[in-house]
Write a protein that holds these residues in place. Structure first.
Motif, PDB file in Angstrom:
ATOM      1  N   PRO A 134      17.956  31.749   8.811  1.00 19.47           N
ATOM      2  CA  PRO A 134      17.537  33.146   8.654  1.00 19.47           C
ATOM      3  C   PRO A 134      17.334  33.860   9.991  1.00 19.47           C
ATOM      4  O   PRO A 134      17.724  35.027  10.137  1.00 19.47           O
ATOM      5  CB  PRO A 134      16.218  33.021   7.877  1.00 19.47           C
ATOM      6  N   ALA A 135      16.754  33.161  10.971  1.00 16.73           N
ATOM      7  CA  ALA A 135      16.568  33.779  12.291  1.00 16.73           C
ATOM      8  C   ALA A 135      17.911  34.064  12.949  1.00 16.73           C
ATOM      9  O   ALA A 135      18.127  35.135  13.528  1.00 16.73           O
ATOM     10  CB  ALA A 135      15.719  32.867  13.173  1.00 16.73           C
ATOM     11  N   LEU A 136      18.826  33.111  12.887  1.00 10.96           N
ATOM     12  CA  LEU A 136      20.148  33.309  13.481  1.00 10.96           C
ATOM     13  C   LEU A 136      20.910  34.433  12.794  1.00 10.96           C
ATOM     14  O   LEU A 136      21.648  35.179  13.440  1.00 10.96           O
ATOM     15  CB  LEU A 136      20.945  32.006  13.412  1.00 10.96           C
ATOM     16  N   LEU A 137      20.730  34.579  11.487  1.00 10.65           N
ATOM     17  CA  LEU A 137      21.413  35.648  10.757  1.00 10.65           C
ATOM     18  C   LEU A 137      20.959  37.020  11.235  1.00 10.65           C
ATOM     19  O   LEU A 137      21.786  37.912  11.449  1.00 10.65           O
ATOM     20  CB  LEU A 137      21.165  35.507   9.257  1.00 10.65           C
ATOM     21  N   VAL A 205      10.284  28.679   1.185  1.00 14.40           N
ATOM     22  CA  VAL A 205      10.836  30.002   1.502  1.00 14.40           C
ATOM     23  C   VAL A 205      10.773  30.198   3.013  1.00 14.40           C
ATOM     24  O   VAL A 205       9.759  29.879   3.645  1.00 14.40           O
ATOM     25  CB  VAL A 205      10.069  31.142   0.809  1.00 14.40           C
ATOM     26  N   THR A 206      11.845  30.695   3.582  1.00 15.68           N
ATOM     27  CA  THR A 206      11.886  31.057   5.002  1.00 15.68           C
ATOM     28  C   THR A 206      12.468  32.461   5.116  1.00 15.68           C
ATOM     29  O   THR A 206      13.502  32.746   4.519  1.00 15.68           O
ATOM     30  CB  THR A 206      12.769  30.088   5.805  1.00 15.68           C
ATOM     31  N   ALA A 226      16.641  35.781   4.096  1.00 14.42           N
ATOM     32  CA  ALA A 226      15.759  34.817   3.437  1.00 14.42           C
ATOM     33  C   ALA A 226      16.539  33.572   3.059  1.00 14.42           C
ATOM     34  O   ALA A 226      17.742  33.614   2.796  1.00 14.42           O
ATOM     35  CB  ALA A 226      15.115  35.437   2.195  1.00 14.42           C
ATOM     36  N   GLY A 227      15.835  32.455   3.030  1.00 15.18           N
ATOM     37  CA  GLY A 227      16.399  31.185   2.600  1.00 15.18           C
ATOM     38  C   GLY A 227      15.269  30.277   2.158  1.00 15.18           C
ATOM     39  O   GLY A 227      14.159  30.725   1.884  1.00 15.18           O
ATOM     40  N   GLY A 228      15.540  28.977   2.119  1.00 19.56           N
ATOM     41  CA  GLY A 228      14.529  28.014   1.709  1.00 19.56           C
ATOM     42  C   GLY A 228      15.009  27.109   0.608  1.00 19.56           C
ATOM     43  O   GLY A 228      15.770  27.526  -0.268  1.00 19.56           O
TER      44      GLY A 228
END
Length: 304
Positions: A134-137, A205-206, A226-228
């Motif tokens: 998510p941060a890289l996106l 969740v991230t 978002a991911g996780g």
């Protein structure tokens, strides 16, 4: 051609140490699914120990390919990250702390220090569900892949939407633009995780986000993801397009919450259901946007 590093007991894999991408890909293409490319191996080891994946016949170590563990910035301000670079090494790098604090923060949220000393940036991304994604996106990361002869560079978002990496290609680099933090009054970023931090597994969740507020208090730029769990992280491109040019207001926050709740492709498992993950992702992102609004970033924000 490389030779085995050592021969383990019967029915254990051979470990190879190539010194170039070309050599590593030759070995991978030779054995296909019977071989695995490995750097830190923290994620792979948990899968083998839990019986999720079979132990392969060949392990192709990437540790001796120096180009895969580098970290540099080019003349255009683009940061080049070697996929074998350890999370701890990225966190300790002064360049990254100065120019890419969001990614440094994300690395710090993954597992324990002992794991971060072994786990690699590329290994986290190759899982397709890693907490760095998510941060890289939101940082508009690009992924560089090679078949051993030619390289291709694609947006991380596009790479995630494509087929799972095959025996004919490996990740050789990740690039992200540097971020100038000279105008912190109008530039904001955040990264948050919920749940399952005690092991090297994806969180429940991230989320990550990056906002740029114009002097007239409208949103000049926004990226949220978002991911996780088993979900492949993704950006909320349609919501971002709606938000551009709009004031950061209560009405927009409500729109974002609804859109994230409906648009997050969460996946249920034994730890949390889809509804909980959707609600949590929406709450986390909107709460961070609300903090920005409270600081005066929005048109109708209260004055402190």
């Amino acid at each position: 051609m490389s030779v085995p590093l050592h021969l383990l007991p019967e029915q254990q894999p051979l470990v190879w140490q190539p010194t170039s991408v070309e050599e590593a890909m030759h070995l991978k293409q030779k054995w296909g699914d019977d071989a695995v490319l490995i750097s830190g191996g923290t994620w792979l080891r948990t899968r083998w120990e839990n019986g999720v994946s079979p132990l392969p016949q060949h392990l192709i170590s990437l540790g001796r390919i120096q180009a895969l563990s580098g970290l540099a910035i080019d003349a255009g301000g683009l940061i080049h990250i070697g996929p074998s670079l350890h999370l701890a090494d990225l966190m300790d790098n002064e360049l990254m702390r100065a120019r890419c604090r969001l990614l440094v923060q994300a690395c710090a949220e993954i597992a324990a220090p002992s794991v971060r000393n072994l786990a690699s940036i590329g290994g986290n991304v190759v899982t397709r569900t890693g907490d760095l994604i998510p941060a890289l996106l939101v940082l508009d990361a690009m992924v560089i892949c090679s078949d051993g002869h030619t390289e291709r560079c694609v947006p991380l978002e596009e790479w995630l939407e494509g087929p799972v990496q095959s025996s004919f290609e490996m990740m050789t680099g990740i690039t992200v633009p540097t971020i100038e933090y000279t105008d912190e009054e109008h530039t904001f970023g955040f990264y948050l995780k919920v749940g399952r931090r005690e092991t090297f597994t994806p969180s429940v969740v991230t989320v990550a986000g990056k906002l740029r507020i114009a002097p007239d208090r409208t949103i000049q730029g926004i990226a949220i993801a978002a991911g996780g769990g088993s979900a492949v992280p993704a950006r909320f491109n349609e919501l971002e397009a709606i938000a551009i040019g709009q004031p950061l207001s209560k009405q927009l926050l409500q729109c974002l919450h609804k859109g994230i709740s409906e648009g997050f492709n969460a996946v249920a498992d034994d730890y949390a259901g889809v509804a909980y993950r959707k609600q949590t992702a929406a709450n986390l992102i909107v709460s961070e946007c609300y903090k920005i609004w409270r600081k005066g970033g929005g048109a109708d924000a209260p004055k402190s």
